[in-house]
Scaffold this active site. Structure first.
Site, mmCIF file in Angstrom:
data_model
loop_
_atom_site.group_PDB
_atom_site.id
_atom_site.type_symbol
_atom_site.label_atom_id
_atom_site.label_comp_id
_atom_site.label_asym_id
_atom_site.label_seq_id
_atom_site.Cartn_x
_atom_site.Cartn_y
_atom_site.Cartn_z
ATOM 1 N N LYS A 112 0.816 -1.147 0.020
ATOM 2 C CA LYS A 112 -0.010 -0.090 0.048
ATOM 3 C C LYS A 112 1.000 1.174 0.082
ATOM 4 O O LYS A 112 0.401 2.245 -0.618
ATOM 5 C CB LYS A 112 -0.970 0.032 1.116
HETATM 6 C C1 LIG Z 1 -4.492 -4.882 0.672
HETATM 7 C C2 LIG Z 1 -3.495 -6.248 0.665
HETATM 8 C C3 LIG Z 1 -3.981 -6.963 -0.113
HETATM 9 C C4 LIG Z 1 -5.126 -7.135 -1.345
HETATM 10 O O1 LIG Z 1 -4.969 -5.901 -2.277
HETATM 11 P P1 LIG Z 1 -6.163 -5.643 -3.109
HETATM 12 O O2 LIG Z 1 -5.533 -4.379 -3.834
HETATM 13 O O3 LIG Z 1 -7.211 -5.101 -2.027
HETATM 14 O O4 LIG Z 1 -6.736 -6.734 -3.800
HETATM 15 C C5 LIG Z 1 -2.947 -8.242 -0.447
HETATM 16 N N1 LIG Z 1 -1.848 -8.373 0.383
HETATM 17 C C6 LIG Z 1 -1.567 -7.702 1.362
HETATM 18 C C7 LIG Z 1 -0.563 -7.737 2.310
HETATM 19 C C8 LIG Z 1 -2.402 -6.207 1.498
HETATM 20 O O5 LIG Z 1 -2.093 -5.339 2.240
#
Ligand SMILES: *Cc1c(COP(=O)(O)O)cnc(C)c1O
Length: 463
Positions: A112
């Protein structure tokens, strides 16, 4: 570049407005009016470029004239200087045909940060020219929250409220948010699950009076800018491994469908991608949809990969819009059905189109643990449970002659409980987090009642 809503009933906006507003007034999500194209020659020119330069070239057509070239390059450089790896998102080899793309070298140890660090820069650039102050509200399944806080913690223009499902995120994830210790940052523990948090945020966005009062902005992956920032690493990884000459596939640990949608956009822009593998944990609504055409909410399960404990995948709306030939009224119909009946059925043509680009696989808790263990034994590498879900799904769809890239979405130390269960190892936290268990936690508790959450927020920003 202009942006249109997936439900066809909201006004077209510029990139600046899409960034600041997040959700469309008709309840839809914004997407670019056309997909910009990167030619074969341009792609060939990507080989050997650093991450920042590829980021600039991939995103420039989307931001149009919102920022000058010099400013935009500068924001990209500042954003990724917070990463503690020179390559920003390094590739690691598991075998000569399977690679990990490590996306967790940013300040909060999950992918993120890749988008959020840059979004923080973009917001500050826009807000410092006006004299407005914004309220950022987001729901988190664990990682978005701390990433948003880290992106805005030094901002003089933003107050940040993060709704997280109490007791359903890892202790490290919670402590990253509750020990931030900044007067403009508010973690809110909601007595509910992630879908409840996401629904609360959506409801606040759809309340125009409240929205205007607090000058509300969203940084969940419903905000187009989040998805846009993630397109870069698909180009970066593929060209590092031989694209455009070679075609590659990606396995993406998936919850809200934001990350994998960015991969789809890369493909639409001209990157030769074979399969996009939707890897889900036991919360498998997307896998069921791909297999049967039925998109239906079920009981949410608590798994060892909590960031993917999601039933309603917001960004699935964007791919439906594409698969339905961008007919907003059709998307509207389906989501009305979802609200009323808790589900909808895709027609066979739409399903066929989805299957052209996407494969899917749901990985059990047991399989996830086995994968953590086997990757540790054969490669000496401890992976986080989300990444393990991706690796396991990748194995199912590996094809001779096509390189597979699994996105490593978080640092294993964010999920020590899972690592301990699977491998009996507790991964050490990086240096800047060594004292996280010693720091005092500050948080606000709330029911999942909309009025309560709104009051908590209103009370804390007096304007
Ligand atoms: C947010 C997240 C996901 C999922 O990603 P999306 O974009 O919501 O599909 C997978 N793994 C981790 C560690 C995340 O923080």
């Amino acid at each position: 570049m202009r942006y249109i809503s997936t439900r066809g009933g909201a006004e077209e906006l510029s990139f600046e407005d899409v960034l600041l507003k997040g959700l469309a007034t008709d309840g839809g999500l914004y997407v670019p009016k056309v997909w910009p194209q990167i030619s074969l020659t341009e792609l060939e020119g990507f080989v050997g470029l650093d991450y920042q330069e590829i980021a600039y070239r991939v995103m420039k057509p989307f931001i149009d004239k919102t920022f000058s070239s010099g400013d935009f390059r500068n924001m990209i450089n500042v954003a990724y200087s917070s990463f503690n790896h020179d390559d920003v998102c390094p590739l690691k080899e598991l075998s000569d045909s399977h690679f990990l793309l490590e996306l967790f070298h940013g300040p909060t140890l999950a992918f993120k940060d890749v988008a959020m660090q840059l979004i923080g820069q973009m917001f500050d650039q826009l807000l410092k020219n006006g004299n407005s102050r914004i309220t950022v509200i987001a729901a988190t399944s664990g990682d978005t929250g701390s990433a948003a806080m880290a992106a805005f913690k030094n901002s003089s223009y933003a107050d940040v409220f993060i709704l997280f499902p109490e007791g359903r995120i890892s202790e490290v994830q919670r402590r990253q948010m509750t020990t931030m210790d900044r007067s403009n940052i508010y973690p809110i523990a909601v007595a509910g699950d992630f879908d409840d948090c996401q629904a609360l945020v959506k409801a606040m966005f759809n309340d125009s009076q409240f929205k205007d009062k607090v000058n509300l902005t969203g940084v969940n992956s419903i905000n187009w800018a989040r998805v846009m920032c993630q397109i870069t690493y698909f180009f970066y990884a593929a060209t590092a491994l031989g694209a455009p000459k070679e075609t590659v596939s990606f396995s993406v640990p998936t919850g809200n469908f934001g990350d994998i949608f960015a991969g789809y956009v890369a493909k639409r822009m001209g990157l030769p991608i074979d399969r996009l593998v939707i890897a889900t944990n036991e919360n498998d609504i997307l896998n069921r949809a791909l297999e049967t055409g039925i998109y239906r909410k079920e009981h949410l399960m608590k798994t060892m990969s909590p960031s993917m404990d999601i039933q309603v995948a917001s960004n699935f709306e964007r791919i439906l819009f594409e698969s339905l030939d961008r007919r907003g009224e059709k998307v509207n119909e389906l989501f009305d059905k979802l609200n009323i009946d808790g589900g909808f059925v895709l027609d066979s043509e739409t399903l066929k189109r989805l299957r052209v680009d996407f494969s899917s696989c749901s990985v059990s808790e047991e399989r996830t643990a086995v994968t953590i263990n086997s990757v540790l034994k054969s490669h000496g590498r401890l992976v986080c449970p989300h990444t393990a879900v991706g690796i396991s799904a990748a194995q199912k769809f590996s094809r001779i002659g096509t390189k597979m890239i699994t996105l490593a979405t978080a640092h294993p130390a964010k999920f020590p409980e899972a690592a301990k269960i699977a491998s009996n190892i507790i991964p050490p936290l990086p240096k800047n987090y060594e004292d996280i268990y010693l720091k005092k936690e500050t948080l606000i508790q709330s029911t999942k009642n909309l009025a309560d959450v709104k009051e908590i927020i209103s009370e804390r920003i007096d304007r």
